[in-house]
Design an enzyme around this catalytic site. Structure first.
Site, mmCIF file in Angstrom:
data_model
loop_
_atom_site.group_PDB
_atom_site.id
_atom_site.type_symbol
_atom_site.label_atom_id
_atom_site.label_comp_id
_atom_site.label_asym_id
_atom_site.label_seq_id
_atom_site.Cartn_x
_atom_site.Cartn_y
_atom_site.Cartn_z
ATOM 1 N N ASP A 29 -6.160 2.911 9.051
ATOM 2 C CA ASP A 29 -7.152 2.928 8.587
ATOM 3 C C ASP A 29 -8.375 2.696 9.322
ATOM 4 O O ASP A 29 -8.199 2.761 10.609
ATOM 5 C CB ASP A 29 -7.340 2.428 7.104
ATOM 6 C CG ASP A 29 -7.845 2.945 6.148
ATOM 7 O OD1 ASP A 29 -9.304 2.888 6.126
ATOM 8 O OD2 ASP A 29 -7.351 3.189 5.234
ATOM 9 N N HIS A 64 -12.912 0.281 4.007
ATOM 10 C CA HIS A 64 -12.033 1.067 3.655
ATOM 11 C C HIS A 64 -10.517 0.551 3.979
ATOM 12 O O HIS A 64 -9.909 0.306 2.735
ATOM 13 C CB HIS A 64 -11.930 2.517 4.132
ATOM 14 C CG HIS A 64 -11.151 3.520 3.530
ATOM 15 N ND1 HIS A 64 -9.975 3.608 3.746
ATOM 16 C CD2 HIS A 64 -11.467 4.429 2.447
ATOM 17 C CE1 HIS A 64 -9.261 4.804 3.055
ATOM 18 N NE2 HIS A 64 -10.430 5.203 2.405
ATOM 19 N N SER A 71 -7.543 7.484 -2.259
ATOM 20 C CA SER A 71 -7.250 6.280 -1.374
ATOM 21 C C SER A 71 -6.987 5.142 -2.030
ATOM 22 O O SER A 71 -6.271 4.164 -1.568
ATOM 23 C CB SER A 71 -8.639 6.038 -0.656
ATOM 24 O OG SER A 71 -8.872 6.667 0.605
#
Length: 419
Positions: free
Chosen positions: A169, A201, A357
């Site tokens: 990520d 994220h 996600s």
């Protein structure tokens, strides 16, 4: 050659705007990296054949650079850049002129040549809401109150202890209080950038897997594997990072105590689907997001990799959000709308986000949880156990997807009602 539209999978919300289902925030336009390619070699080549092939590539590339045709392309190329070896899959990235690419495509050792791609991150904004996802994971899919923080999450107290979750990520803030020292920095593929998470994220995803408050597997370890920064990435970096993860799991003898989470998605890209499949054959479990296009996941990578655990998003009242991909390749559904977790900006920062996600790390956390309490010796055994625990026929508008909701196997569930 196919263009790739690829990005991380969180959707933005305006604070206070909770009722409408969101439209997906599409990643930015995806462009071919000029003169840069991913070359996949045929299986069964010996080490000597691979060495000879690389020597041949270097020789042909140098000769073509000296020619007028190569010079006229206007693209500076550097030859072979990085080599990736996942199980018995061999690939390399490189910068090549058009003539060298033509020569490569005709080489008997080469399976395919794909242009590398820019990969863009989706933008997100903060909203302070929601903890329903964890209660849902131990409720057998019963609808839960969206805004309540009083829903019990029941789980075995091993809670992922001794298991390693690798998060490919944007990096992880390993100092966030949610990780209690269980998060470490692994690999950073982005040149000239620190191994931090400036986008948020990766930290968010890791918090859903293993945060002490927001995590499914509250005692699992998380490893930051940074393949994205604040803007975009390419398969040159993504494959490098995935290759590192597979090697680290193998070298550390963690195959039955490790899971990889990929909260990323894009147009179908066979070289990376192949990499995920080879990791499975090597004994490593990968959990992936279905994607946020509101379409069939069969056209997405890595969702279309046949032995990844592909996760779609479900809302608190058992409906499919309009953004979530679906289809026969979606193995399981998990909470993916208005999910609170860790965030950038401080060691106690949080944010509420939506997207597949968020759904994928719920299942990656479930895998880590089950690995800590049961003997699951292979990815096949892991997948079978996860799917065996699911609750069927709950998701409304699942299209032609297998209709299975994630569940952690705990039977009892209670609501604490406010006085």
């Amino acid at each position: 050659m196919q263009l790739l539209n690829f990005g991380l999978l969180l959707l933005p919300f305006v604070a206070g705007d909770l009722a409408p289902q969101p439209e997906p925030l599409l990643a930015g336009p995806s462009d071919v990296v000029p003169g840069q390619y991913i070359v996949t070699l045929k299986e069964g080549l010996t080490s000597a054949q691979i060495r000879d092939h690389k020597k041949w590539v270097s020789s042909v590339h140098r000769a073509n650079l000296d020619s007028f045709a190569a010079g006229a392309s206007g693209v500076e190329t550097e030859g072979i850049m990085k080599h990736f070896h996942i199980h018995d899959l061999n690939m390399y990235s490189g910068g090549f002129d058009e003539k060298t690419v033509e020569d490569l495509s005709r080489n008997p050792y080469v399976k395919s040549v794909h242009p590398d791609q820019h990969v863009y991150l989706a933008k997100t904004v903060t909203q302070r809401q929601a903890r329903w996802g964890l209660g849902y994971m131990s409720s057998k899919g019963k609808p839960v109150p969206l805004h309540s923080t009083l829903v019990d999450y029941s789980y075995d107290d091993k809670a992922g202890e001794g298991v390693w979750a690798y998060v490919l990520d944007t990096g992880i803030n390993v100092n966030h209080i949610e990780f209690e020292g269980r998060a470490i920095l692994g690999h950073n593929a982005i040149p000239n950038k620190p191994h931090t998470d400036e986008f948020g994220h990766g930290t968010y995803v890791a918090g859903i897997i293993a945060g002490k408050t927001y995590g499914v597997a509250k005692k699992a370890n998380v490893v930051s594997a940074k393949a994205f920064d604040t803007g975009s990435s390419t398969y040159n970096y993504i494959l490098e990072t995935y290759d590192w993860i597979v090697r680290n799991i193998t070298d550390s003898n963690r195959k039955n105590k490790a899971v990889i989470n990929l909260s990323i998605s894009g147009a179908k890209y066979q070289p990376f689907d192949d990499a995920v499949e080879k990791a499975f054959k090597a004994g490593i479990t990968t959990v992936v997001a279905a994607g946020n296009d509101g379409k069939d996941a069969k056209n997405n990578t890595p969702a279309s990799s046949p032995n990844a655990i592909t996760v779609g998003a479900v809302r608190w009242e058992n409906t499919r959000p309009s953004f979530s991909n679906y289809g026969k390749l979606v193995d399981i559904w998990a909470p993916g709308e208005l999910i609170k977790s860790c965030w950038k900006g401080g060691n106690n920062a949080t944010s509420t986000q939506s997207g597949t996600s968020a759904a994928s790390p719920h299942v990656a956390g479930l895998v880590a949880y089950l690995m800590s309490i049961e003997n699951l010796p292979s990815p096949s055994a892991v997948t079978a156990r996860v799917l065996n625990l699911t609750i069927p026929n709950l998701v409304k508008d699942a299209k032609d997807s297998p209709n299975r909701v994630a569940y952690n196997g705990i039977q009892e569930r209670k609501f604490k009602l406010p006085k």
